[in-house]
Design an enzyme around this catalytic site. Structure first.
Site, PDB file in Angstrom:
ATOM      1  N   LYS A  89      33.882 -50.717  -7.840  1.00 40.38           N
ATOM      2  CA  LYS A  89      34.418 -52.051  -8.157  1.00 40.38           C
ATOM      3  C   LYS A  89      34.776 -52.794  -6.879  1.00 40.38           C
ATOM      4  O   LYS A  89      34.510 -53.990  -6.745  1.00 40.38           O
ATOM      5  CB  LYS A  89      35.741 -51.892  -8.917  1.00 40.38           C
TER       6      LYS A  89
ATOM      7  N   ASP B 215      40.310 -55.234 -14.853  1.00 39.36           N
ATOM      8  CA  ASP B 215      40.253 -54.161 -15.833  1.00 39.36           C
ATOM      9  C   ASP B 215      38.955 -54.354 -16.608  1.00 39.36           C
ATOM     10  O   ASP B 215      38.648 -55.459 -17.058  1.00 39.36           O
ATOM     11  CB  ASP B 215      41.459 -54.151 -16.770  1.00 39.36           C
TER      12      ASP B 215
ATOM     13  N   ARG C 141      31.352 -58.463 -14.493  1.00 36.46           N
ATOM     14  CA  ARG C 141      32.203 -58.767 -13.327  1.00 36.46           C
ATOM     15  C   ARG C 141      31.693 -60.015 -12.607  1.00 36.46           C
ATOM     16  O   ARG C 141      32.479 -60.852 -12.157  1.00 36.46           O
ATOM     17  CB  ARG C 141      32.248 -57.562 -12.384  1.00 36.46           C
TER      18      ARG C 141
HETATM   19  P1  ITT Z   1      41.142 -49.351 -11.087  1.00 35.13           P
HETATM   20  O1  ITT Z   1      41.971 -49.389 -12.355  1.00 35.13           O
HETATM   21  O2  ITT Z   1      41.832 -48.652  -9.958  1.00 35.13           O
HETATM   22  O3  ITT Z   1      40.583 -50.681 -10.725  1.00 35.13           O
HETATM   23  P2  ITT Z   1      39.355 -47.727 -12.728  1.00 35.13           P
HETATM   24  O4  ITT Z   1      38.054 -47.031 -12.454  1.00 35.13           O
HETATM   25  O5  ITT Z   1      40.477 -46.892 -13.315  1.00 35.13           O
HETATM   26  O6  ITT Z   1      39.821 -48.425 -11.372  1.00 35.13           O
HETATM   27  P3  ITT Z   1      39.308 -49.338 -15.140  1.00 35.13           P
HETATM   28  O7  ITT Z   1      40.570 -48.737 -15.676  1.00 35.13           O
HETATM   29  O8  ITT Z   1      39.121 -50.813 -15.253  1.00 35.13           O
HETATM   30  O9  ITT Z   1      39.065 -48.976 -13.623  1.00 35.13           O
HETATM   31  O10 ITT Z   1      38.118 -48.574 -15.864  1.00 35.13           O
HETATM   32  C1  ITT Z   1      36.836 -49.091 -15.871  1.00 35.13           C
HETATM   33  C2  ITT Z   1      35.848 -47.995 -16.271  1.00 35.13           C
HETATM   34  O11 ITT Z   1      34.607 -48.621 -16.608  1.00 35.13           O
HETATM   35  C3  ITT Z   1      35.550 -47.052 -15.109  1.00 35.13           C
HETATM   36  O12 ITT Z   1      35.179 -45.777 -15.590  1.00 35.13           O
HETATM   37  C4  ITT Z   1      34.378 -47.736 -14.420  1.00 35.13           C
HETATM   38  O13 ITT Z   1      33.572 -46.849 -13.686  1.00 35.13           O
HETATM   39  C5  ITT Z   1      33.646 -48.354 -15.608  1.00 35.13           C
HETATM   40  N1  ITT Z   1      33.034 -49.608 -15.178  1.00 35.13           N
HETATM   41  C6  ITT Z   1      33.641 -50.811 -14.959  1.00 35.13           C
HETATM   42  N2  ITT Z   1      32.773 -51.704 -14.480  1.00 35.13           N
HETATM   43  C7  ITT Z   1      31.587 -51.067 -14.390  1.00 35.13           C
HETATM   44  C8  ITT Z   1      30.312 -51.443 -13.932  1.00 35.13           C
HETATM   45  O14 ITT Z   1      30.081 -52.656 -13.440  1.00 35.13           O
HETATM   46  N3  ITT Z   1      29.346 -50.529 -13.973  1.00 35.13           N
HETATM   47  C9  ITT Z   1      29.560 -49.284 -14.443  1.00 35.13           C
HETATM   48  N4  ITT Z   1      30.732 -48.832 -14.866  1.00 35.13           N
HETATM   49  C10 ITT Z   1      31.750 -49.716 -14.840  1.00 35.13           C
END
Ligand code: ITT
Length: 204
Positions: A13, A67, A175
């Site tokens: 991200k 998120d 995103r």
């Molecule tokens: P932060 O909260 O620290 O930002 P996180 O990985 O815990 O990081 P989230 O709670 O928002 O983030 O969870 C998002 C999930 O969805 C996480 O497993 C990501 O890998 C996945 N995800 C989000 N955007 C994605 C994308 O563009 N491509 C693939 N997977 C994605």
């Protein structure tokens, strides 16, 4: 330049967010590693606001949080806000999702992203959202991106997220769309800060 703390621990991200913010006047800073915010919200919006607000208060700077997650129709919207907690690694999470979906014919899904910016006192100043419809493949395809990218297929491009260049992913992804909606608001905010139109109360 005003500092903006990027409140994420997800390197995939972070890479995308840095690229999407590179032409702005904000000075990006990484969140301190030890500052972990528990995601107690039930919606993407609640969690994005919570992460932005807590990191802003803890650092005393403007903070940006994302998120995001994957909603699969045949799984009643799961994993949704629990997308990160579906397993302990990207490959675990993909394996679990493919197992739960099994041979289901309806593979429709969407990625959701909510971004929020909080001022140093923790109040939410800006929010934006983006959606990307697609389908879950039966097996991973492509080496790019992160997370669920190799199993998320976008019919419009006939590619998975993991097969797209960063620019193509930006043009169709949840995103990319959220940031397209966020950027005009962000430059407006920067303008107001520079003109002293945004004043923050000193914490007592
Ligand atoms: P932060 O909260 O620290 O930002 P996180 O990985 O815990 O990081 P989230 O709670 O928002 O983030 O969870 C998002 C999930 O969805 C996480 O497993 C990501 O890998 C996945 N995800 C989000 N955007 C994605 C994308 O563009 N491509 C693939 N997977 C994605």
């Amino acid at each position: 330049m005003t500092k903006l703390v990027v409140a994420t621990s997800n390197p995939g991200k972070l890479r995308e967010m840095q690229a999407y913010l590179k032409d702005t006047d904000w000075e990006l800073q990484l969140k301190p590693e030890e500052l972990e915010i528990e995601e107690t919200g039930e919606t993407f919006t609640e969690n994005a606001c919570l992460k932005a607000s807590e990191v802003a208060k803890a650092t005393g700077e403007w903070a940006l949080a994302d998120d995001s997650g994957l909603q699969v129709y045949a799984l009643n919207g799961s994993p949704g806000v629990y997308s990160a907690r579906y397993g302990t690694s990207d490959s675990d999470r993909i394996a679990r999702l493919l197992r739960e979906l099994g041979s289901e014919v309806n593979r429709k899904a969407q990625f959701v992203c909510v971004v929020a910016i909080a001022s140093p006192d923790g109040n939410i100043a800006i929010q934006a959202e983006g959606l990307c419809p697609g389908e879950i493949l039966h097996a991973p395809r492509g080496d790019g991106g992160f997370g669920y990218d190799p199993i998320f297929y976008v019919p419009e491009k006939q590619l998975t997220f993991a097969e797209m260049t960063p620019d193509v992913k930006k043009s169709v992804s949840h995103r990319g769309k959220a940031f397209a909606a966020l950027l005009p608001q962000l430059s407006n905010l920067q303008f107001k800060i520079s003109n002293g139109e945004v004043s923050l109360q000193n914490p007592q």
